[in-house]
Design an enzyme around this catalytic site. Sequence first.
Site, PDB file in Angstrom:
ATOM      1  N   ASP A 135      43.890  27.998  32.488  1.00  0.00           N
ATOM      2  CA  ASP A 135      42.971  27.623  31.410  1.00  0.00           C
ATOM      3  C   ASP A 135      41.766  28.547  31.505  1.00  0.00           C
ATOM      4  OD1 ASP A 135      41.660  26.402  29.363  1.00  0.00           O
ATOM      5  OD2 ASP A 135      41.666  24.390  30.239  1.00  0.00           O
ATOM      6  N   ASP A 147      44.121  30.210  24.881  1.00  0.00           N
ATOM      7  CA  ASP A 147      43.494  30.335  26.197  1.00  0.00           C
ATOM      8  C   ASP A 147      44.134  29.471  27.271  1.00  0.00           C
ATOM      9  OD1 ASP A 147      42.688  27.959  25.030  1.00  0.00           O
ATOM     10  OD2 ASP A 147      40.691  27.997  25.901  1.00  0.00           O
ATOM     11  N   GLU A 148      45.340  28.989  27.034  1.00  0.00           N
ATOM     12  CA  GLU A 148      45.933  28.034  27.962  1.00  0.00           C
ATOM     13  C   GLU A 148      47.444  28.191  27.982  1.00  0.00           C
ATOM     14  OE1 GLU A 148      45.792  23.168  28.649  1.00  0.00           O
ATOM     15  OE2 GLU A 148      44.923  24.068  26.849  1.00  0.00           O
TER      16      GLU A 148
END
Length: 515
Positions: A11, A105-106
């Site tokens: 993350d 983003d993960e």
Amino acid sequence: MRAAPTILHLDMDAFFAAVEQASKPSLRGKPVVVGGLGPRGVVATASYEARVFGVHSAMAMAQARRLAPNAAYLAPRFALYRGVSDAVMELLHRLSPLVEPLSLDEAFVDLEAGGTVASQAAAREVGERLRRDIRAVTGLSGSVGLAGSKLLAKIASEQAKPDGMVLIAPGTELELLAPMTVRTLPGVGPATAEHLRRAGIHTVGEIVEAGEDELIRLLGKAHGSSLHTMARGADDRPVVADRDAKSVSVEDTFDIDLHDRARVQWEVARLADRCVQRLRSAERSGRTVVLKVRRYDFSTLTRSETLRGPTDDPAVIREAAARLIEAVDTTGGVRLLGVGVSGLADFTQEDLFAQAATAQEAAAVEAAALEAAAQGAGTPDAEDGGAEGERTAGQAAPGPAEAAPEHARRWVPGHDVRHAELGPGWVQGSGVGRVTVRFEQPWSAPGRVRTFRVDDPALEPSEPPSILARGHPRPVVPAVEPVAGADQSSSPARRPKSWSSGPGPSPPGLAASSP
């Protein structure tokens, strides 16, 4: 549940805000908030400097401004974020062929499929190397969680924030989860947490003690059973590469409720065209067109129409959306509109009857759109993101390829410009016929600020500069070497910030490291 911590969850830390700070030297170390800038805008991401003041994602932008009036408030630049995300995902694919992106983003990574992890020490070394490589390529930090399941890997990465790594040793799940609040578990939102609180259940351990039958009585069979399973740390979900999207949609929230029927119809047509662009960029087609309308009283309606076959034809989808809006009463005012397509396929079966719109009909639609634009209806909008909250219409400046006429040009805080003499910069603010620009680039020192007329012919919108490899268009990605093993003691232990402070060892099974 696996016998080794071979599932990794990454993350990125405050991703959108961190990218903005990396590309704007004058904002580094300062509070930055990214999101819709209108009266009804929503915070997409806040930097850690802004979170000190209580600002967080999904908060109304008006409230954020009250909490942190001196922060930099910027409109999102999703094209730039996607470029950075692609570089990070490339690093993940070098670890394993099984990468499951959850957002820009993960992502989850199955390290076992990569064939390089056989022990906790080896998993730890892979995680540390990944964090180093991400920083080398992007200049950003990411938090890593390692565990024997997706559930625990995600919990571990949350405990690692910001800029850390946490490994949960298999076999310690129950002892580790027991003291955590019920909100730690996915699927437990405010409403579910309140139901549990009324029943005297506050922690994950108390969920286990209550038993499955009691949870089913409180929450229903599906939710209660699944929650009890998660509370015991049981999670056998595999990492699935290239998860298939079930739908494609776009929506806009308007600064002022729309009352004019022609404006509403024009906005629906515009959203339908944007939806088709996203559909085509994903190389998909769809069979069901869905319209979403949120009215002045916050009541939300959805209407759908299923076509004869999957299509990506803009005329077909536009006409279906137009038929759907005709059946909705919008006289009281419209706060939000959305158009989506579901029933996705990777082929098209064109509806010849729907495509039989005559040139006269097409010309009529175009004429109506031009008339609406002339009356002030046309507002360029932000590029679509993921699930970062509702966007506010009219927040993003048109890109260089679709620059608006001089008299209609809008300068949006955070977006990129180029001056004929002073070079590249970004908009700090605009109003009263003026626009303020700071001239700097990711690799430069903080730049100087100049103010211009909004119609200055020397000032033009421009593409954002890359933060990868110091401005080069393609990043130089370091290779990830195979890992045979590592000394576990090489990573210093620390207590995650979310655990109570004070002397004593870390919670059972939890090991963390940071730079």
